[in-house]
Motif scaffolding. Structure first.
Motif, PDB file in Angstrom:
ATOM      1  N   GLN A  10     -43.443 -13.045  43.017  1.00  0.00           N
ATOM      2  CA  GLN A  10     -42.458 -14.053  43.398  1.00  0.00           C
ATOM      3  C   GLN A  10     -42.002 -13.855  44.829  1.00  0.00           C
ATOM      4  O   GLN A  10     -41.767 -14.809  45.575  1.00  0.00           O
ATOM      5  N   LEU A  11     -41.866 -12.607  45.247  1.00  0.00           N
ATOM      6  CA  LEU A  11     -41.483 -12.302  46.626  1.00  0.00           C
ATOM      7  C   LEU A  11     -42.499 -12.897  47.597  1.00  0.00           C
ATOM      8  O   LEU A  11     -42.136 -13.513  48.608  1.00  0.00           O
ATOM      9  N   ARG A  12     -43.764 -12.726  47.290  1.00  0.00           N
ATOM     10  CA  ARG A  12     -44.808 -13.267  48.161  1.00  0.00           C
ATOM     11  C   ARG A  12     -44.729 -14.791  48.236  1.00  0.00           C
ATOM     12  O   ARG A  12     -44.896 -15.383  49.305  1.00  0.00           O
ATOM     13  N   THR A  13     -44.488 -15.415  47.086  1.00  0.00           N
ATOM     14  CA  THR A  13     -44.383 -16.875  47.058  1.00  0.00           C
ATOM     15  C   THR A  13     -43.208 -17.361  47.892  1.00  0.00           C
ATOM     16  O   THR A  13     -43.325 -18.306  48.676  1.00  0.00           O
ATOM     17  N   ASP A  14     -42.052 -16.702  47.740  1.00  0.00           N
ATOM     18  CA  ASP A  14     -40.869 -17.086  48.499  1.00  0.00           C
ATOM     19  C   ASP A  14     -41.104 -16.923  50.003  1.00  0.00           C
ATOM     20  O   ASP A  14     -40.713 -17.777  50.810  1.00  0.00           O
ATOM     21  N   PHE A  15     -41.747 -15.831  50.386  1.00  0.00           N
ATOM     22  CA  PHE A  15     -42.012 -15.581  51.794  1.00  0.00           C
ATOM     23  C   PHE A  15     -42.969 -16.633  52.365  1.00  0.00           C
ATOM     24  O   PHE A  15     -42.762 -17.170  53.453  1.00  0.00           O
ATOM     25  N   LYS A  16     -43.987 -16.946  51.578  1.00  0.00           N
ATOM     26  CA  LYS A  16     -44.963 -17.950  52.006  1.00  0.00           C
ATOM     27  C   LYS A  16     -44.300 -19.310  52.186  1.00  0.00           C
ATOM     28  O   LYS A  16     -44.550 -20.028  53.167  1.00  0.00           O
ATOM     29  N   ASP A  17     -43.422 -19.682  51.225  1.00  0.00           N
ATOM     30  CA  ASP A  17     -42.707 -20.960  51.326  1.00  0.00           C
ATOM     31  C   ASP A  17     -41.794 -20.992  52.543  1.00  0.00           C
ATOM     32  O   ASP A  17     -41.680 -22.011  53.236  1.00  0.00           O
ATOM     33  N   ALA A  36     -35.146  -5.903  48.766  1.00  0.00           N
ATOM     34  CA  ALA A  36     -34.439  -5.081  47.779  1.00  0.00           C
ATOM     35  C   ALA A  36     -33.942  -5.909  46.603  1.00  0.00           C
ATOM     36  O   ALA A  36     -33.665  -5.373  45.534  1.00  0.00           O
ATOM     37  N   GLY A  37     -33.843  -7.244  46.774  1.00  0.00           N
ATOM     38  CA  GLY A  37     -33.361  -8.096  45.693  1.00  0.00           C
ATOM     39  C   GLY A  37     -34.405  -8.371  44.628  1.00  0.00           C
ATOM     40  O   GLY A  37     -34.097  -8.990  43.621  1.00  0.00           O
ATOM     41  N   TYR A  38     -35.617  -7.908  44.838  1.00  0.00           N
ATOM     42  CA  TYR A  38     -36.685  -8.149  43.880  1.00  0.00           C
ATOM     43  C   TYR A  38     -37.002  -6.862  43.122  1.00  0.00           C
ATOM     44  O   TYR A  38     -37.065  -5.774  43.698  1.00  0.00           O
ATOM     45  N   ASP A  39     -37.187  -7.020  41.822  1.00  0.00           N
ATOM     46  CA  ASP A  39     -37.436  -5.872  40.955  1.00  0.00           C
ATOM     47  C   ASP A  39     -38.938  -5.613  40.890  1.00  0.00           C
ATOM     48  O   ASP A  39     -39.662  -6.221  40.129  1.00  0.00           O
ATOM     49  N   ARG A  40     -39.415  -4.716  41.728  1.00  0.00           N
ATOM     50  CA  ARG A  40     -40.853  -4.421  41.728  1.00  0.00           C
ATOM     51  C   ARG A  40     -41.227  -3.556  40.552  1.00  0.00           C
ATOM     52  O   ARG A  40     -40.423  -2.744  40.104  1.00  0.00           O
ATOM     53  N   PRO A  41     -42.439  -3.661  39.996  1.00  0.00           N
ATOM     54  CA  PRO A  41     -43.504  -4.531  40.493  1.00  0.00           C
ATOM     55  C   PRO A  41     -43.504  -5.928  39.848  1.00  0.00           C
ATOM     56  O   PRO A  41     -44.281  -6.784  40.241  1.00  0.00           O
TER      57      PRO A  41
END
Length: 359
Positions: free
Chosen positions: A12-19, A2-7
Motif C-alpha cells: 500500500q505504501l508503494r501504491t500511495d507513493f506512486k499515486d 513509519a505510519g505503515y505496518d510492514r510488511p
C-alpha cells in the motif's frame, strides 16, 4: 513510512507513493483532468479522464443497497453550471435561528430521527459511525451519507455546506438504512414550536430558491409539460395529480429513451444552455448530464431540486473490501465511483436523493 505496518502494508505504501508522484506530475504540467466531477462546472465535463485513483477511504457498516456520499451541492443553475446558492436576505432570519437552536437543514433529518424514540421501528443496526479519510483532495466540504447526525466540530453554513475541521479524516454518526426516512414525519420534534417554525420557514425558503430555471429554454418546458400532464410521449391521464417521485420517474424514462449514456462526450458549444443542448442536440452524456437535466426539468414541474456530486458505492464494489467482525467494511473509493444525482425536497422528509441516470 513509519505510519505503515510492514510488511503487511508495504504494498500500500508503494501504491500511495506512486499515486502521489503521478498527482504531482499532473499538477506541474496542468494535466489534472482526473475522473472526479467538476463541482457543478458543467461546461468542463468533457475533459474527464478516469484513472481509477483512490480519493477517499470509507469505514462504515455493510448494507444491501447503494451508499451515496454527498459532497458538492449546487443550487443556482446558470445555463452552464450549478453553483452554490447565494444567501439571500430571506435567509438571514433562518440563519440566526439555526445558530441559536442547532436546527440546521444539514442536520434536520438526523435530529428528527434521533428524536423518534420507538426503537422497535428504527431499522436495527442502522445507526452507525462513519469514518471518511480524504486521501487526495482536501475539499472544503465533507462527504456525507444519508441520514447524518453531524457533530459540533463540523462547520455548517448556508443550507448545504458541511465543512469538517479536519479535512484529512473525519467521523460522524448516521442512520444508514434509507427506509428510516419514512419515519421522519412521526418525530416528536414536530410538536416543538421552535423546530416547527424553523421547518416551515425553511420550506418556504426552499420553494423560493430551488424552483428557479432559465426562461430561454421553452423547448424543455414543453417536454416537461407533456410528461407531467399526459399530453404526449405515450402517457395518459391528463389532469391526474402525480407525486414528485412519479414525475421524476417519467423524466428519467424520457431521458433514457431519447439520449445515450457514454463517458465520451462532446464539449459544450459556446453560448449554449447545457440542459437544452444535452436533451435536444448532443444527446450523449453521463451522470452529470442526466442529473443536471433532471434537476432543471423537475423545477419546471414545480418540484424543488438540487444538483449533487459525490461518490456512489454499489454492493458489488464491496466484494474485495475488508470487513471486520462488527460488519464494518473499509473501502477505497476511486474516481471510478464519482457520480452525480439530484435531491428533491419533501415537506415531510426534507432533502431526498433521487437517481437521475438511467440504469
Amino acid at each position: 513510512v513509519a505510519g505503515y505496518d510492514r510488511p503487511e502494508n508495504i504494498k500500500q505504501l508503494r501504491t500511495d507513493f506512486k499515486d502521489s508522484i503521478a498527482d504531482f506530475i499532473d499538477y506541474v504540467f496542468g494535466l489534472d483532468n482526473d475522473g472526479s466531477l467538476r463541482e457543478g462546472q458543467l461546461y468542463q465535463m468533457d475533459d474527464r479522464v478516469i484513472k481509477n485513483r483512490r480519493y477517499l477511504t470509507i469505514k462504515a457498516p455493510a448494507r444491501s443497497g447503494a451508499t451515496y456520499l454527498r459532497g458538492y451541492v449546487g443550487g443556482t443553475y446558470t445555463g452552464d453550471s450549478f453553483q452554490p446558492t447565494v444567501t439571500e436576505e430571506i435567509y438571514n432570519w433562518l440563519e440566526q435561528s439555526y445558530k441559536s437552536s442547532g436546527y440546521y437543514p444539514q442536520n434536520m433529518q438526523g435530529k428528527l430521527l434521533d428524536a423518534y424514540k420507538d426503537e422497535n421501528k428504527i431499522v436495527k443496526n442502522s445507526y452507525a459511525e462513519v469514518t471518511i479519510s480524504n486521501l487526495r483532495r482536501k475539499k472544503d466540504y465533507a462527504f456525507l451519507t444519508y441520514i447524518p447526525l453531524i457533530p459540533g466540530n463540523f462547520n455548517l453554513s448556508g443550507d448545504a455546506v458541511v465543512e469538517p475541521a479536519n479535512k484529512s479524516e473525519y467521523t460522524y454518526n448516521a442512520y444508514m438504512d434509507d427506509t428510516n426516512k419514512f419515519l421522519l414525519k412521526f418525530s416528536s420534534l414536530y410538536d416543538d414550536s421552535e423546530f416547527s417554525s424553523i421547518w416551515q420557514e425553511y420550506s418556504k425558503y426552499v420553494k423560493n430558491t430551488y424552483l428557479k430555471y432559465p426562461t430561454n429554454i421553452p423547448e424543455i418546458v414543453d417536454i416537461v409539460e407533456g410528461l407531467k400532464n399526459g399530453t404526449g410521449y405515450g402517457y395518459k391521464g391528463k389532469g391526474v395529480t402525480l407525486t414528485n417521485m412519479e414525475i421524476a420517474d417519467r423524466i428519467r424514462e424520457y431521458l433514457k429513451a431519447n439520449t445515450k449514456y457514454s463517458l465520451e462526450v462532446d464539449k459544450l458549444p459556446e453560448e449554449k444552455d447545457f440542459v437544452k443542448w444535452f436533451v435536444t442536440e448532443g444527446k450523449t452524456g453521463y451522470s452529470a448530464h442526466y442529473a443536471a437535466s433532471m434537476a432543471v426539468m423537475l423545477r419546471m414541474a414545480n418540484v424543488p431540486t438540487r444538483y449533487v456530486e459525490g461518490y456512489v458505492i454499489l454492493p458489488e464494489d464491496l466484494k474485495e473490501a475488508h470487513k471486520d467482525v462488527n460488519g464494518y467494511y473499509t473501502y477505497d473509493v476511486t474516481d471510478y465511483s464519482a457520480h452525480a444525482w439530484v435531491e428533491i425536497y419533501d415537506v415531510n422528509y426534507g432533502w431526498i436523493p433521487i437517481e437521475a441516470t438511467p440504469g
